[in-house]
Design a protein around this motif. Structure first.
Motif, PDB file in Angstrom:
ATOM      1  N   ALA A  23     -18.856   6.254   3.175  1.00 59.49           N
ATOM      2  CA  ALA A  23     -19.777   5.742   2.156  1.00 59.49           C
ATOM      3  C   ALA A  23     -20.977   5.056   2.812  1.00 59.49           C
ATOM      4  O   ALA A  23     -22.123   5.246   2.384  1.00 59.49           O
ATOM      5  N   LEU A  24     -20.737   4.293   3.856  1.00 64.14           N
ATOM      6  CA  LEU A  24     -21.820   3.632   4.590  1.00 64.14           C
ATOM      7  C   LEU A  24     -22.774   4.662   5.183  1.00 64.14           C
ATOM      8  O   LEU A  24     -23.999   4.536   5.079  1.00 64.14           O
ATOM      9  N   ALA A  25     -22.191   5.684   5.804  1.00 64.62           N
ATOM     10  CA  ALA A  25     -23.020   6.723   6.422  1.00 64.62           C
ATOM     11  C   ALA A  25     -23.833   7.480   5.382  1.00 64.62           C
ATOM     12  O   ALA A  25     -25.023   7.761   5.591  1.00 64.62           O
ATOM     13  N   ARG A  26     -23.209   7.801   4.251  1.00 67.97           N
ATOM     14  CA  ARG A  26     -23.922   8.533   3.203  1.00 67.97           C
ATOM     15  C   ARG A  26     -24.966   7.674   2.510  1.00 67.97           C
ATOM     16  O   ARG A  26     -25.874   8.190   1.849  1.00 67.97           O
ATOM     17  N   ALA A  27     -24.838   6.357   2.669  1.00 68.26           N
ATOM     18  CA  ALA A  27     -25.849   5.434   2.154  1.00 68.26           C
ATOM     19  C   ALA A  27     -26.882   5.094   3.242  1.00 68.26           C
ATOM     20  O   ALA A  27     -27.680   4.173   3.089  1.00 68.26           O
ATOM     21  N   ASN A  28     -26.824   5.857   4.340  1.00 65.65           N
ATOM     22  CA  ASN A  28     -27.788   5.735   5.450  1.00 65.65           C
ATOM     23  C   ASN A  28     -27.694   4.424   6.224  1.00 65.65           C
ATOM     24  O   ASN A  28     -28.704   3.919   6.725  1.00 65.65           O
ATOM     25  N   ALA A  29     -26.484   3.864   6.334  1.00 60.92           N
ATOM     26  CA  ALA A  29     -26.281   2.686   7.163  1.00 60.92           C
ATOM     27  C   ALA A  29     -25.936   3.114   8.592  1.00 60.92           C
ATOM     28  O   ALA A  29     -25.499   4.247   8.828  1.00 60.92           O
ATOM     29  N   ASP A  30     -26.125   2.213   9.535  1.00 54.54           N
ATOM     30  CA  ASP A  30     -25.746   2.436  10.932  1.00 54.54           C
ATOM     31  C   ASP A  30     -24.316   1.933  11.087  1.00 54.54           C
ATOM     32  O   ASP A  30     -24.080   0.718  11.133  1.00 54.54           O
ATOM     33  N   VAL A  31     -23.340   2.853  11.148  1.00 55.11           N
ATOM     34  CA  VAL A  31     -21.937   2.453  11.111  1.00 55.11           C
ATOM     35  C   VAL A  31     -21.168   2.937  12.331  1.00 55.11           C
ATOM     36  O   VAL A  31     -21.312   4.074  12.776  1.00 55.11           O
ATOM     37  N   VAL A  32     -20.349   2.036  12.867  1.00 55.57           N
ATOM     38  CA  VAL A  32     -19.435   2.338  13.967  1.00 55.57           C
ATOM     39  C   VAL A  32     -18.017   2.195  13.428  1.00 55.57           C
ATOM     40  O   VAL A  32     -17.658   1.141  12.890  1.00 55.57           O
ATOM     41  N   HIS A  33     -17.219   3.253  13.530  1.00 54.92           N
ATOM     42  CA  HIS A  33     -15.840   3.162  13.049  1.00 54.92           C
ATOM     43  C   HIS A  33     -14.896   2.931  14.225  1.00 54.92           C
ATOM     44  O   HIS A  33     -14.978   3.601  15.253  1.00 54.92           O
ATOM     45  N   VAL A  34     -13.988   1.978  14.032  1.00 56.92           N
ATOM     46  CA  VAL A  34     -12.952   1.680  15.018  1.00 56.92           C
ATOM     47  C   VAL A  34     -11.623   2.063  14.384  1.00 56.92           C
ATOM     48  O   VAL A  34     -11.242   1.514  13.348  1.00 56.92           O
ATOM     49  N   GLY A  35     -10.916   3.038  14.977  1.00 58.43           N
ATOM     50  CA  GLY A  35      -9.688   3.483  14.336  1.00 58.43           C
ATOM     51  C   GLY A  35      -8.780   4.261  15.264  1.00 58.43           C
ATOM     52  O   GLY A  35      -9.092   4.498  16.436  1.00 58.43           O
ATOM     53  N   LYS A  36      -7.634   4.671  14.722  1.00 62.00           N
ATOM     54  CA  LYS A  36      -6.615   5.391  15.478  1.00 62.00           C
ATOM     55  C   LYS A  36      -6.118   6.587  14.657  1.00 62.00           C
ATOM     56  O   LYS A  36      -5.901   6.468  13.445  1.00 62.00           O
ATOM     57  N   VAL A  37      -5.931   7.712  15.332  1.00 59.16           N
ATOM     58  CA  VAL A  37      -5.320   8.881  14.694  1.00 59.16           C
ATOM     59  C   VAL A  37      -4.298   9.490  15.645  1.00 59.16           C
ATOM     60  O   VAL A  37      -4.339   9.255  16.856  1.00 59.16           O
ATOM     61  N   GLY A  38      -3.364  10.274  15.089  1.00 60.78           N
ATOM     62  CA  GLY A  38      -2.466  11.070  15.911  1.00 60.78           C
ATOM     63  C   GLY A  38      -3.117  12.419  16.168  1.00 60.78           C
ATOM     64  O   GLY A  38      -4.225  12.694  15.695  1.00 60.78           O
ATOM     65  N   LYS A  39      -2.425  13.275  16.896  1.00 62.23           N
ATOM     66  CA  LYS A  39      -2.974  14.612  17.171  1.00 62.23           C
ATOM     67  C   LYS A  39      -3.205  15.402  15.886  1.00 62.23           C
ATOM     68  O   LYS A  39      -4.081  16.260  15.825  1.00 62.23           O
ATOM     69  N   ASP A  40      -2.417  15.077  14.869  1.00 66.50           N
ATOM     70  CA  ASP A  40      -2.554  15.782  13.588  1.00 66.50           C
ATOM     71  C   ASP A  40      -3.797  15.339  12.812  1.00 66.50           C
ATOM     72  O   ASP A  40      -4.138  15.915  11.773  1.00 66.50           O
ATOM     73  N   GLY A  41      -4.488  14.318  13.334  1.00 66.30           N
ATOM     74  CA  GLY A  41      -5.648  13.789  12.611  1.00 66.30           C
ATOM     75  C   GLY A  41      -6.969  13.922  13.348  1.00 66.30           C
ATOM     76  O   GLY A  41      -7.966  13.321  12.943  1.00 66.30           O
ATOM     77  N   ILE A  42      -6.977  14.732  14.421  1.00 55.67           N
ATOM     78  CA  ILE A  42      -8.219  14.914  15.174  1.00 55.67           C
ATOM     79  C   ILE A  42      -9.322  15.482  14.280  1.00 55.67           C
ATOM     80  O   ILE A  42     -10.503  15.145  14.421  1.00 55.67           O
ATOM     81  N   TRP A  43      -8.952  16.308  13.315  1.00 50.86           N
ATOM     82  CA  TRP A  43      -9.943  16.880  12.400  1.00 50.86           C
ATOM     83  C   TRP A  43     -10.644  15.809  11.569  1.00 50.86           C
ATOM     84  O   TRP A  43     -11.807  15.976  11.168  1.00 50.86           O
ATOM     85  N   LEU A  44      -9.958  14.683  11.342  1.00 49.65           N
ATOM     86  CA  LEU A  44     -10.561  13.586  10.596  1.00 49.65           C
ATOM     87  C   LEU A  44     -11.677  12.921  11.405  1.00 49.65           C
ATOM     88  O   LEU A  44     -12.739  12.586  10.868  1.00 49.65           O
ATOM     89  N   LYS A  45     -11.428  12.738  12.694  1.00 50.96           N
ATOM     90  CA  LYS A  45     -12.458  12.179  13.573  1.00 50.96           C
ATOM     91  C   LYS A  45     -13.673  13.098  13.608  1.00 50.96           C
ATOM     92  O   LYS A  45     -14.819  12.645  13.521  1.00 50.96           O
ATOM     93  N   GLU A  46     -13.421  14.389  13.710  1.00 54.83           N
ATOM     94  CA  GLU A  46     -14.517  15.361  13.756  1.00 54.83           C
ATOM     95  C   GLU A  46     -15.308  15.343  12.451  1.00 54.83           C
ATOM     96  O   GLU A  46     -16.538  15.461  12.453  1.00 54.83           O
ATOM     97  N   LYS A  47     -14.606  15.180  11.347  1.00 53.68           N
ATOM     98  CA  LYS A  47     -15.281  15.107  10.041  1.00 53.68           C
ATOM     99  C   LYS A  47     -16.185  13.887   9.976  1.00 53.68           C
ATOM    100  O   LYS A  47     -17.319  13.958   9.458  1.00 53.68           O
TER     101      LYS A  47
END
Length: 288
Positions: free
Chosen positions: A46-70
């Motif tokens: 939502a921040l990105a789509r509202a044109n904010a400068d956003v840094v996400h800090v998070g964790k995913v498993g191998k099954d969630g690499i597609w989420l990072k790419e998205k």
């Protein structure tokens, strides 16, 4: 000004149902879909789509690499999104005919934060940056303390609400963004006006943004109180509406807009969100 979001990343399994499943009942769904989700990831999108400068800090498993790419495709800085051995967090979401939802969450990789992770991120922050937090990750209390020790602003959305939240150093929070349920849990009051007054007494240095769904939103800081009405729309799916509100509110806030403008933009964006299905996929883009 950057918004650094320490937030959850989930795989959402969404089931369309006639009504929420009852104890002992086996219910067939009308449809099933998989979406990217997690309150943290939704708010970063939502921040990105509202044109904010956003840094996400998070964790995913191998099954969630597609989420990072998205998230990267959305223009989010994912330098601090790491892959761990735990499975990616996920949610099982029921959406009924009225567009309301009922959600079960499994934390998975979202609960693997370490103090060293927090320190590494905050070393890159500047004093004007904002740290955004929800309650779907571990070590929220440590993140709040370390953020304030760096002199940064803390924005906290205590969702999903839990008993542990009251033990967090909430007096260090600069802006609370809460709904009525969270407001009642924090303040002990049920009516919006009483929630606002109680929050003001408990946390006099904090601003409070109280979202009221169809009844709009109230902002309060000291004696300053601002109310904005909701827009009338036909809701299809309310999943992600609160995250959309937060993303647009903070995006406008980071650009130095007035609180009234921040609230109006957030309400408009969230009203569009509820007319679409899904969480992250339903978040509108700011047209410039």
């Amino acid at each position: 000004m950057k918004i650094i979001n320490f937030g959850s990343i989930n795989i959402d399994h969404v089931y369309s149902v006639d009504h929420f499943v009852r104890p002992g009942e086996t219910l067939s769904s009308n449809s099933y879909a998989v979406f990217s989700g997690g309150k943290g990831a939704n708010q970063s999108i939502a921040l990105a789509r509202a044109n904010a400068d956003v840094v996400h800090v998070g964790k995913v498993g191998k099954d969630g690499i597609w989420l990072k790419e998205k998230m990267e495709k959305e223009g989010i800085d994912t330098s601090f999104v790491n892959t761990v051995k735990a499975p990616t967090g996920h949610a099982v979401i029921q959406v009924n005919k009225e567009g309301e939802n009922a959600i079960i969450i499994h934390g998975g990789a979202n609960l693997t934060y370490k103090s060293s992770d927090i320190e590494k991120v905050l070393k890159t922050a500047k004093t004007e940056d904002i740290v955004l937090l929800q309650n779907e990750i571990n070590d929220v209390d440590k993140i709040i303390k370390q953020t304030k020790s760096k002199g940064l602003k803390v924005v906290f959305n205590p969702a999903p609400m839990s008993d542990a939240v009251k033990d967090y150093p909430l007096e260090l929070v600069d802006i609370f963004i809460i709904n009525e349920t969270e407001g009642e849990a924090l303040s002990g009051e049920k009516k919006p006006e009483k929630i606002i007054k109680a929050m003001g007494k408990l946390y006099p240095k904090s601003s409070v943004v109280l979202t009221l769904g169809k009844k709009g939103v109230i902002y309060a800081k000291g004696k300053k109180v601002i109310s904005v009405d909701a827009l009338k729309v036909k809701a299809v799916d309310t999943t992600g509406a609160g995250d959309t509100f937060i993303g647009y509110f903070l995006a406008e806030f980071s650009r130095g807009m007035t609180i009234e403008k921040c609230l109006e933009a957030a309400i408009k964006a969230s009203s569009i969100c509820v007319t679409r299905k899904g969480a992250a996929d339903s978040i509108p883009r700011l047209l410039v």
